[in-house]
Scaffold this active site. Sequence first.
Site, short mmCIF file in Angstrom:
data_model
loop_
_atom_site.label_atom_id
_atom_site.label_comp_id
_atom_site.label_asym_id
_atom_site.label_seq_id
_atom_site.Cartn_x
_atom_site.Cartn_y
_atom_site.Cartn_z
N LYS A 248 0.86 -1.19 0.00
CA LYS A 248 0.00 0.00 0.00
C LYS A 248 0.89 1.23 0.00
O LYS A 248 1.73 1.40 0.89
CB LYS A 248 -0.90 0.00 1.25
CG LYS A 248 -1.63 1.34 1.49
CD LYS A 248 -2.54 1.30 2.73
CE LYS A 248 -3.11 2.69 3.04
NZ LYS A 248 -3.97 2.70 4.24
N ASP A 253 -2.59 10.27 3.70
CA ASP A 253 -3.98 9.86 3.90
C ASP A 253 -4.70 10.90 4.75
O ASP A 253 -4.64 10.87 5.98
CB ASP A 253 -4.02 8.48 4.58
CG ASP A 253 -5.44 7.97 4.76
OD1 ASP A 253 -6.37 8.58 4.19
OD2 ASP A 253 -5.61 6.95 5.47
N LYS A 260 -9.98 12.89 8.44
CA LYS A 260 -9.41 12.57 9.75
C LYS A 260 -9.31 13.83 10.60
O LYS A 260 -9.35 14.95 10.08
CB LYS A 260 -7.99 12.00 9.57
CG LYS A 260 -7.92 10.60 8.97
CD LYS A 260 -6.47 10.13 8.91
CE LYS A 260 -6.35 8.77 8.22
NZ LYS A 260 -6.94 7.66 8.99
N ASP A 271 1.76 6.41 5.42
CA ASP A 271 0.77 5.46 4.90
C ASP A 271 1.24 4.77 3.61
O ASP A 271 0.49 4.02 2.99
CB ASP A 271 -0.56 6.18 4.69
CG ASP A 271 -1.76 5.29 4.96
OD1 ASP A 271 -1.59 4.23 5.58
OD2 ASP A 271 -2.88 5.65 4.52
N ASP A 330 -12.07 7.02 4.04
CA ASP A 330 -10.83 6.79 4.79
C ASP A 330 -10.43 5.30 4.77
O ASP A 330 -9.35 4.94 5.22
CB ASP A 330 -11.02 7.27 6.24
CG ASP A 330 -9.71 7.49 6.96
OD1 ASP A 330 -8.65 7.46 6.29
OD2 ASP A 330 -9.74 7.69 8.19
N GLU A 332 -9.36 3.72 2.31
CA GLU A 332 -8.86 3.87 0.94
C GLU A 332 -7.80 2.84 0.57
O GLU A 332 -7.66 2.49 -0.59
CB GLU A 332 -8.32 5.29 0.74
CG GLU A 332 -6.86 5.54 1.17
CD GLU A 332 -6.59 5.31 2.65
OE1 GLU A 332 -7.55 5.35 3.45
OE2 GLU A 332 -5.42 5.08 3.02
N ARG A 334 -7.54 -0.33 1.06
CA ARG A 334 -8.05 -1.58 0.49
C ARG A 334 -8.53 -1.36 -0.95
O ARG A 334 -8.53 -2.29 -1.75
CB ARG A 334 -9.17 -2.14 1.38
CG ARG A 334 -10.39 -1.28 1.49
CD ARG A 334 -11.26 -1.64 2.70
NE ARG A 334 -10.69 -1.13 3.95
CZ ARG A 334 -11.23 -1.35 5.14
NH1 ARG A 334 -12.33 -2.08 5.26
NH2 ARG A 334 -10.67 -0.86 6.22
#
Length: 477
Positions: A248, A253, A260, A271, A330, A332, A334
Amino acid sequence: MEFRQHRFHSLDAYSAIAIFVWKDEPLAGSALDIDTATEGMLSRLIEARELSCDPLAVTTLLSPVGVTASVVLVVGLGLRSDYAAGFAARAAGTAAKSLAGKQRRVVAFYLDSLDVADSVAAVIVGVVGQGIYQNKRSLTPFETACFHTDDLAAIEKGKILGESQNVVRKLVNMPASDLYPESFALQAVELGKASGFEVEVWDEQRLEQERCGAFLAVGRASAHPPRLVIMKYMGGHSDEKPLGLVGKGVTFDSGGLSIKTSEGMMAMKCDMAGAATVLGTMRAIAKLKLPINVIGFAGMAENMIAGNSFRMGDVLTARSGKTIEVHNTDAEGRLVLADTLDVAVDHGVGKIIDLATLTGACLVALGTDIAGLMTNDEELAADVKAAAAACGEYVWELPMHDYFADQIKSSVADIKNMGDSRWGGSITAGKFLEEFVRETPWVHLDVAGPSFSDKPKAWIDGGASGCMVRTLVEYAG
Ligand code: BES
Ligand code: MN
Ligand code: ZN
């Protein structure tokens, strides 16, 4: 930092020396040599309990008579019976980090009581800090590090592992203003050239042609377009199916429209740790010339907010054809991984290991130092667990019962990108990924905890850890 392997004859010519001592064993090897050179100073201090041999206890001896080095650092190893894999690395890292607090010329590490490759790797990791943007850094690499051992191959291996781990740490510590999908891809191309693997980069047009609808939705609102970085190293037989490593790579993010909090966003430059780990591992495998085939896939996107953001309720069509209803922007990672995993499967990989800072729930479940492991293949999982155990990195398996899959069913699309509730959030994320690996044996490592730390440890600075590079190389090798 330059490296030298040397045999221990004289204690001269070093600015500093590090030695390691067991609590329940008489001084031996280099520790005994230092004791003899100092006319019994070490044994006297231990006897008087002024010098602790407890695990990771550090005692600095300044300019002891009989030794020219101005510092002899003594690191405790504790009881031999308590020794666990990975401890050598922590001890050597602790020594290196303590000594790197000041500019030093030639530092000698006497590793006769330790695991050599692990220790060399840890020395390299330990002298690098997260203060890469500070005018005056708090940790400074030594001009030369010397290692006392006859095992040259172990030094070379340790050096490659440590440097590769630091490649990961540097990329993860870089802020999102400097590290975004395109700049990550450029770094991968450079590293590929320097260490011997091929790199192909898919830009947003190619991702469009490949119908990577889930991946593209995540990156859509960013000024920095997404990239899929594909790294190939073919060191094995031509008929052997490659191992797929998938990461990933969300370079920042924000959470998207499911934004967030400021606090929650603070560390979110981390991230892309999964993608950086894949890159660092490719580097290590190529440099070590391991006799295997590996393809790395780094799904790079920035999750931002703009008028063209993807939204709650949107239905995305993934590359595999599955439709996904967005319940939270959020979740995201996956979505990026859904398409990246699908590309990996189409490259004919025989097995997949993916790494992702995927869920806060994994931190709640396992804390900050343990990666969550999820799988569709217990045999592969056992191998990955064994590799982690051999390196002293921590993974813990989470169950993947079918009923968790029910929680990502959608009444609008094939699946949704979130479970019905927060409970078991790491597992519902794992179940989502499982939808995209088809029949391929697969292990998912949720590294949200161990890949990035707010606080320093004795052996490593705060920030990125470079975790799982060693485990993956151990698994591959
Ligand atoms: N990148 C985060 C997970 C994360 C949190 C990594 C803390 C490292 C430290 C991920 O994209 C995320 O936001 N996950 C959500 C999922 C939820 C909306 C289903 C989470 O964990 O809250
Ligand atoms: Mn997120
Ligand atoms: Zn994320």
